[in-house]
Design a protein around this motif. Structure first.
Motif, PDB file in Angstrom:
ATOM      1  N   SER A 100       0.823  -1.207   0.000  1.00 59.50           N
ATOM      2  CA  SER A 100       0.000   0.000   0.000  1.00 59.50           C
ATOM      3  C   SER A 100       0.858   1.259   0.000  1.00 59.50           C
ATOM      4  N   LEU A 101       2.162   1.082  -0.055  1.00 57.52           N
ATOM      5  CA  LEU A 101       3.043   2.260   0.003  1.00 57.52           C
ATOM      6  C   LEU A 101       3.385   2.788  -1.387  1.00 57.52           C
ATOM      7  N   GLY A 102       2.866   2.137  -2.403  1.00 56.32           N
ATOM      8  CA  GLY A 102       3.112   2.608  -3.766  1.00 56.32           C
ATOM      9  C   GLY A 102       4.524   2.354  -4.253  1.00 56.32           C
ATOM     10  N   PRO A 162       6.439   6.965   2.976  1.00 60.58           N
ATOM     11  CA  PRO A 162       5.555   7.846   2.185  1.00 60.58           C
ATOM     12  C   PRO A 162       6.045   9.299   2.139  1.00 60.58           C
ATOM     13  N   SER A 163       6.516   9.815   3.279  1.00 63.53           N
ATOM     14  CA  SER A 163       6.979  11.210   3.290  1.00 63.53           C
ATOM     15  C   SER A 163       8.190  11.386   2.393  1.00 63.53           C
ATOM     16  N   LEU A 197       9.020   9.542  -0.180  1.00 63.20           N
ATOM     17  CA  LEU A 197       8.619   9.404  -1.580  1.00 63.20           C
ATOM     18  C   LEU A 197       8.008  10.710  -2.087  1.00 63.20           C
ATOM     19  N   GLU A 198       7.340  11.424  -1.179  1.00 59.27           N
ATOM     20  CA  GLU A 198       6.745  12.718  -1.538  1.00 59.27           C
ATOM     21  C   GLU A 198       7.791  13.804  -1.708  1.00 59.27           C
TER      22      GLU A 198
END
Ligand code: ADP
Ligand code: MG
Length: 570
Positions: A7-9, A35-36, A38-39
């Motif tokens: 779910s973390l892409g 996630p942060s 990756l953003e």
């Protein structure tokens, strides 16, 4: 809600690799940081050893790197070579299906020329220690103009090691357009200072202790007198059949003392403390990892961040002065879903600290019972029985099948006597200087002097009449006394005495010789016999069949940094 890796892409390649590595779901710090990152955000994270930081900063780096570009895009700084290598290895596994990626590890103590040549070919990700990274920048071998992702791993440790200036210089040479990840076990003022200076509005992550206090670690404490701690350590090693153990002490002096004592009892032990040079640290860790040494004695700072899988137990020889350290220490065991033990030796004046730790970790630590001498004998007997079973089932006993008859015939002893003698020789249990009831806190009131020594004087009591030896190691016991106060003497049957051209004046200790021989010749430390250390040279007994191997392996090698010459003693 449970977060899963898919779910973390993440890309197919990375997902496939982490699944193969047995990662089913991200650790808390991974779930928050990935996630942060990756953003495109900066991340400032506080987390202990063993929380999965490498993948937390490594996965986004691998996702972001441009494989078609050979230039260095990611720089990761680690405090020691050991940690840099560890990070690189983990990244390689995660990047298994990312074709065309080049990783380079750079650190002091290894040929800079080789590292320069490798960097010339091009590495998108460089992992290294600050000192060597600085050298390579100065030599123009490492260019940071295209770096857009920087990691400071174990930042507090890097500061402790005096890398502050190097870190500043390095970060100043990386373009401003970049992401900066900073991980540290503690958040001190200097760390916050670095974050303020080099990060932009970082996402702050703190992994609380509840999440680090592993549930798969069985925590036990023993109430033991200060002077009984070594004996209890030996018993615990034996009783729990521990094969890979880290023993923590609060000071370097204690580390030395414990190492010496255990090594003189025949345990294969190595030590790690702040005074070791990088190359020495590496040797120690290599021995511990390979199993050439079963026990590592260390201070907190020296063992920071080290990740060795398969540690059965952590022994707290001293209670740590800081509760946070307790959590750090025990986190070395029970890794990757395995179970582990945390065994803590508590002297009377340490009891209040145990309470503080319990309050801090919100875990009740169970009180353990010190294994008795009989327990140890029982354990050895059980082990002996399974050895016999194995020997019989593997067969090949024809050569020896007439032995019982011969023994009966020549000695006239009964079968029981013969078996008991064989077991005694084989088990090597020695009587202890300590009575069982002399180890725990409230022991020795009301005891008569005649009660000193073991009450249970059974068949396993004594060995060769050397009354002072005690509590032998399960890693085998040495056939002779350690230390150098006797002249050279005849070696034991089956053993060859070797001359070693280093001695006391080179500050060589028995464990240095055992370590070097075991490590270089690849023979188990326990088969090495007595060692006599004199001022300028030493003698060591090795099994006849290994003598040549040892002489060859040691030729041109060093012990304690000194070139040695080893030959069969005349
Ligand atoms: P840290 O740097 O925080 O001390 P590491 O990144 O070295 O921790 O990870 C510790 C161990 O846990 C490594 O052996 C690693 O492979 C393993 N590990 C990391 N993430 C996971 C995960 N999500 N699931 C299972 N094991 C993991
Ligand atoms: Mg790490």
């Amino acid at each position: 809600m449970e977060v899963l890796f898919d779910s973390l892409g993440l890309s197919e390649e990375i997902l496939k690799a982490v699944t193969e590595m047995g990662f089913t779901k991200p650790s808390p710090i991974q779930a928050e940081a990935i996630p942060s990152l990756l953003e495109g955000r900066d991340v400032l994270g506080q987390a202990q050893t063993g929380t999965g930081k490498t993948a937390a900063f490594g996965i986004p780096a691998l996702e972001k790197v441009d494989i078609s570009d050979k230039r260095t895009q990611v720089l990761m700084l680690c405090p020691t070579r050991e940690l840099a290598v560890q990070v690189t290895e983990e990244l390689r596994r995660i990047a298994k299906y990312k074709k065309g990626l080049k990783l380079e590890t750079v650190y002091g103590g290894d040929s800079i020329e080789r590292q320069i040549r490798s960097l010339k070919i091009g590495a998108q990700i460089v992992v290294g220690t600050p000192g060597r990274v600085m050298d390579l920048i100065e030599r123009k071998a490492l260019k940071l103009d295209f770096v857009n992702y920087v990691v400071l791993d174990e930042a507090d440790e890097m500061l402790d090691m005096g890398f502050r200036e190097d870190i500043d210089t390095i970060l100043e040479s990386v373009p401003d357009e970049r992401q900066t990840v900073l991980f540290s076990a503690t958040m001190s003022k200097p760390i916050m200072g670095i974050a303020q200076k080099f990060q932009e509005d970082p996402v702050q992550i703190k992994i609380t202790r509840k999440e680090v206090t592993n549930e798969n670690i069985e925590q036990t404490y023993f109430e033991v007198k200060q002077r009984g701690k070594i004996e209890v350590t030996c018993r615990v090693l034996d009783a729990y059949d521990l094969k890979q153990v880290i023993i923590f002490c609060n000071t370097k002096r204690k580390v030395d003392e414990v190492t010496e004592e255990l090594s003189s009892k025949g345990y294969s032990v190595e030590s790690l403390h702040g005074d070791l040079r990088q190359t020495q640290r590496n040797q120690v860790m290599a021995k511990f990892r390979s199993g050439a040494a079963n026990i590592l004695v260390a201070t907190d700072v020296a063992a920071r961040g080290i990740d060795v899988s398969g540690i059965d137990a952590v022994i707290n020889f001293d209670l740590p002065l800081d509760e946070e350290y307790y959590v750090h220490r025990i986190g070395r065991t029970g890794r990757a879903g395995l179970t582990g033990k945390a065994l803590t030796l508590v002297a009377k004046d340490e009891k209040y600290r145990l309470r503080q730790i319990e309050t801090y970790t919100k875990v009740k630590i169970d009180k353990g019972v010190i294994p008795t001498f009989e327990d140890i004998v029982g354990v050895r007997k059980a082990r002996f029985i399974s050895q016999v079973e194995e020997a019989v089932s593997t067969g090949d006993l024809d050569l020896y099948e007439d032995m019982l008859g011969m023994l009966h015939h020549t000695t006239g002893f009964t079968t029981e006597q013969i078996v008991a003698a064989l077991v005694k020789i084989n088990m090597g249990v020695q009587k202890s200087e300590f009575a069982d009831n002399d180890l725990a806190w409230d022991a020795d009131r009301d005891r008569r002097p005649s009660e000193r020594g073991f009450e249970k004087r059974g068949r396993f009591e004594d060995r060769g009449g050397r009354g002072e030896e005690r509590g032998s190691g399960r890693f085998g016991d040495r056939g002779g006394d350690r230390g150098g106060d006797r002249g050279p003497k005849r070696n034991e049957p089956g053993m060859v005495r070797l001359f070693v051209s280093v001695g006391r004046k080179d500050r060589v200790q028995p464990r240095d010789i055992v370590g070097a021989i075991a490590g270089e010749a690849g023979i188990p430390g326990r088969v090495i016999g007595s060692i006599d250390i004199f001022d300028a040279y030493s003698f060591v007994d090795v099994p006849e069949r290994d003598a040549r191997k040892v002489v060859e392996a040691m030729s041109g090698n060093t012990i304690k940094g000194k070139m040695v010459n080893i030959e069969v003693a005349r």
